[in-house]
Design an enzyme around this catalytic site. Sequence first.
Site, PDB file in Angstrom:
ATOM      1  N   HIS A   1       4.451  47.194 -22.031  1.00 22.90           N
ATOM      2  CA  HIS A   1       4.954  47.859 -20.820  1.00 22.90           C
ATOM      3  C   HIS A   1       5.923  46.915 -20.112  1.00 22.90           C
ATOM      4  O   HIS A   1       5.729  45.698 -20.116  1.00 22.90           O
ATOM      5  CB  HIS A   1       3.789  48.234 -19.890  1.00 22.90           C
ATOM      6  CG  HIS A   1       4.218  49.135 -18.783  1.00 22.90           C
ATOM      7  ND1 HIS A   1       4.858  48.652 -17.661  1.00 22.90           N
ATOM      8  CD2 HIS A   1       4.156  50.482 -18.639  1.00 22.90           C
ATOM      9  CE1 HIS A   1       5.154  49.685 -16.867  1.00 22.90           C
ATOM     10  NE2 HIS A   1       4.727  50.797 -17.440  1.00 22.90           N
TER      11      HIS A   1
ATOM     12  N   GLU B   1      10.743  54.033 -21.752  1.00 22.74           N
ATOM     13  CA  GLU B   1      10.699  53.959 -20.292  1.00 22.74           C
ATOM     14  C   GLU B   1      11.857  53.098 -19.801  1.00 22.74           C
ATOM     15  O   GLU B   1      11.759  51.858 -19.806  1.00 22.74           O
ATOM     16  CB  GLU B   1       9.384  53.318 -19.833  1.00 22.74           C
ATOM     17  CG  GLU B   1       8.155  54.104 -20.198  1.00 22.74           C
ATOM     18  CD  GLU B   1       6.996  53.787 -19.255  1.00 22.74           C
ATOM     19  OE1 GLU B   1       6.511  54.723 -18.616  1.00 22.74           O
ATOM     20  OE2 GLU B   1       6.602  52.614 -19.136  1.00 22.74           O
TER      21      GLU B   1
ATOM     22  N   ASN C   1      -0.716  56.537 -16.850  1.00 24.29           N
ATOM     23  CA  ASN C   1      -0.921  55.090 -16.705  1.00 24.29           C
ATOM     24  C   ASN C   1      -1.231  54.803 -15.237  1.00 24.29           C
ATOM     25  O   ASN C   1      -0.322  54.826 -14.400  1.00 24.29           O
ATOM     26  CB  ASN C   1       0.347  54.349 -17.162  1.00 24.29           C
ATOM     27  CG  ASN C   1       0.259  52.847 -16.903  1.00 24.29           C
ATOM     28  OD1 ASN C   1      -0.805  52.316 -16.599  1.00 24.29           O
ATOM     29  ND2 ASN C   1       1.392  52.163 -17.030  1.00 24.29           N
ATOM     30  N   TRP C   2      -2.488  54.528 -14.954  1.00 29.86           N
ATOM     31  CA  TRP C   2      -2.908  54.317 -13.562  1.00 29.86           C
ATOM     32  C   TRP C   2      -2.467  52.965 -13.015  1.00 29.86           C
ATOM     33  O   TRP C   2      -2.581  52.712 -11.824  1.00 29.86           O
ATOM     34  CB  TRP C   2      -4.428  54.418 -13.437  1.00 29.86           C
ATOM     35  CG  TRP C   2      -5.012  55.752 -13.764  1.00 29.86           C
ATOM     36  CD1 TRP C   2      -4.330  56.889 -14.156  1.00 29.86           C
ATOM     37  CD2 TRP C   2      -6.398  56.116 -13.715  1.00 29.86           C
ATOM     38  NE1 TRP C   2      -5.221  57.914 -14.350  1.00 29.86           N
ATOM     39  CE2 TRP C   2      -6.491  57.468 -14.086  1.00 29.86           C
ATOM     40  CE3 TRP C   2      -7.568  55.416 -13.394  1.00 29.86           C
ATOM     41  CZ2 TRP C   2      -7.715  58.136 -14.143  1.00 29.86           C
ATOM     42  CZ3 TRP C   2      -8.784  56.080 -13.460  1.00 29.86           C
ATOM     43  CH2 TRP C   2      -8.845  57.430 -13.825  1.00 29.86           C
ATOM     44  N   LYS C   3      -2.036  52.085 -13.905  1.00 30.05           N
ATOM     45  CA  LYS C   3      -1.688  50.706 -13.503  1.00 30.05           C
ATOM     46  C   LYS C   3      -2.881  50.100 -12.756  1.00 30.05           C
ATOM     47  O   LYS C   3      -4.025  50.401 -13.104  1.00 30.05           O
ATOM     48  CB  LYS C   3      -0.382  50.701 -12.704  1.00 30.05           C
ATOM     49  CG  LYS C   3       0.738  51.428 -13.478  1.00 30.05           C
ATOM     50  CD  LYS C   3       2.117  51.232 -12.944  1.00 30.05           C
ATOM     51  CE  LYS C   3       3.103  51.989 -13.821  1.00 30.05           C
ATOM     52  NZ  LYS C   3       4.505  51.816 -13.424  1.00 30.05           N
TER      53      LYS C   3
ATOM     54  N   SER D   1       9.412  57.948 -13.429  1.00 30.19           N
ATOM     55  CA  SER D   1       9.552  58.948 -12.361  1.00 30.19           C
ATOM     56  C   SER D   1       9.368  60.393 -12.843  1.00 30.19           C
ATOM     57  O   SER D   1      10.055  61.297 -12.386  1.00 30.19           O
ATOM     58  CB  SER D   1      10.891  58.769 -11.634  1.00 30.19           C
ATOM     59  OG  SER D   1      10.944  57.488 -11.014  1.00 30.19           O
TER      60      SER D   1
ATOM     61  N   GLY E   1       9.152  53.967 -11.241  1.00 30.93           N
ATOM     62  CA  GLY E   1       8.783  53.832  -9.830  1.00 30.93           C
ATOM     63  C   GLY E   1       9.957  53.955  -8.875  1.00 30.93           C
ATOM     64  O   GLY E   1       9.815  53.672  -7.687  1.00 30.93           O
TER      65      GLY E   1
ATOM     66  N   GLU F   1       6.272  46.132 -17.172  1.00 22.47           N
ATOM     67  CA  GLU F   1       5.646  45.243 -16.168  1.00 22.47           C
ATOM     68  C   GLU F   1       4.987  44.040 -16.848  1.00 22.47           C
ATOM     69  O   GLU F   1       4.941  42.948 -16.281  1.00 22.47           O
ATOM     70  CB  GLU F   1       4.652  46.054 -15.321  1.00 22.47           C
ATOM     71  CG  GLU F   1       5.393  46.965 -14.345  1.00 22.47           C
ATOM     72  CD  GLU F   1       4.694  48.274 -14.014  1.00 22.47           C
ATOM     73  OE1 GLU F   1       3.466  48.376 -14.196  1.00 22.47           O
ATOM     74  OE2 GLU F   1       5.399  49.209 -13.570  1.00 22.47           O
TER      75      GLU F   1
ATOM     76  N   GLY G   1       3.384  57.365 -14.394  1.00 24.02           N
ATOM     77  CA  GLY G   1       2.787  56.334 -13.537  1.00 24.02           C
ATOM     78  C   GLY G   1       2.300  56.940 -12.238  1.00 24.02           C
ATOM     79  O   GLY G   1       1.227  57.542 -12.161  1.00 24.02           O
ATOM     80  N   GLY G   2       3.102  56.807 -11.185  1.00 19.50           N
ATOM     81  CA  GLY G   2       2.709  57.228  -9.843  1.00 19.50           C
ATOM     82  C   GLY G   2       2.118  58.633  -9.772  1.00 19.50           C
ATOM     83  O   GLY G   2       1.066  58.853  -9.146  1.00 19.50           O
TER      84      GLY G   2
HETATM   85  P1  13P Z   1       6.390  55.992 -12.653  1.00 22.40           P
HETATM   86  O1  13P Z   1       5.998  57.344 -13.241  1.00 22.40           O
HETATM   87  O2  13P Z   1       5.634  55.655 -11.407  1.00 22.40           O
HETATM   88  O3  13P Z   1       7.863  55.852 -12.554  1.00 22.40           O
HETATM   89  O4  13P Z   1       5.897  54.888 -13.719  1.00 22.40           O
HETATM   90  C1  13P Z   1       6.239  55.015 -15.046  1.00 22.40           C
HETATM   91  C2  13P Z   1       5.465  54.031 -15.814  1.00 22.40           C
HETATM   92  O5  13P Z   1       5.691  52.839 -15.732  1.00 22.40           O
HETATM   93  C3  13P Z   1       4.390  54.537 -16.693  1.00 22.40           C
HETATM   94  O6  13P Z   1       3.968  53.558 -17.579  1.00 22.40           O
END
Ligand code: 13P
Length: 262
Positions: A104, A174, A12-14, A220, A180, A106, A241-242
């Site tokens: 998600h 998640e 997930n590149w956000k 993470s 994050g 967010e 994510g990251g």
């Molecule tokens: P991180 O891997 O950066 O913690 O993010 C997880 C995430 O929200 C994937 O959708």
Amino acid sequence: MVTTRTPLIAGNWKMNLDHLQAIAFVQKLAWSLKDAKHDHSSVEAAVFPPFTDLRSVQTLLDADGLSLVLGAQDLSAHDSGAYTGEVSGASLAKLDVHYVLVGHSERRTLHAEDDTVVATKVAAAHRNGLVPVICVGETADDLETHGPSAVPVAQLRASLAGVPATAEIVVAYEPVWAIGSGKAATADQAEQVCAALRQALVELVGADRAAATRILYGGSVKSTNIASFLREPNVDGALVGGASLDVDEFARIVRFESHVGV
Ligand code: 13P
């Protein structure tokens, strides 16, 4: 039990990487996996770029016959009409998008998406032939108040209200406190909740569909912890994510089987 669920590693590149950066990234990722002789039928790898990148990535995947799978980060609950700024499932399907994230944390937090909105989006995904990746997870407060699985299970239950039991879905657990933060859940914690989610699926969609449904862990995830999650019987992949923004790191995560004994 021998599992027949193909692990899914989803990036997930956000809100990162423009369409030119996306092309360079996907080319490099595909080369790296090819170099490593990655077998896409044994571990599926998917990228979830921002909407503005989807057409470019689709064109690249198509032109070069790449086995990476395309996902989107959200969709409208509606199929067309006066919904300024929204993107429909129908438009995503036309771009060969296969998966779409729904709910998600967010989106739930920053865009006030509640369980009802999430359920209508899951239905919209299904209606348009997309596979929803339904994101569920508890906050640190929820964890303290309700324990580990009550909130994720309730979110999953609510999200399936508008789709038939036969609909293909992916569930992503998640924990909000792990996203994050650099503080991933332990493999035991992830397994406990993923097992509870699968048990809920047995009740909601039947034993066969529950056994076939992939449940991912997200929060993470890195190349150094992925193998521990994938050793758990009810964890079938990861939503990253990251770490999905670093090509080499993401390729290492996709290739977790090569360091599963580490
Ligand atoms: P991180 O891997 O950066 O913690 O993010 C997880 C995430 O929200 C994937 O959708």
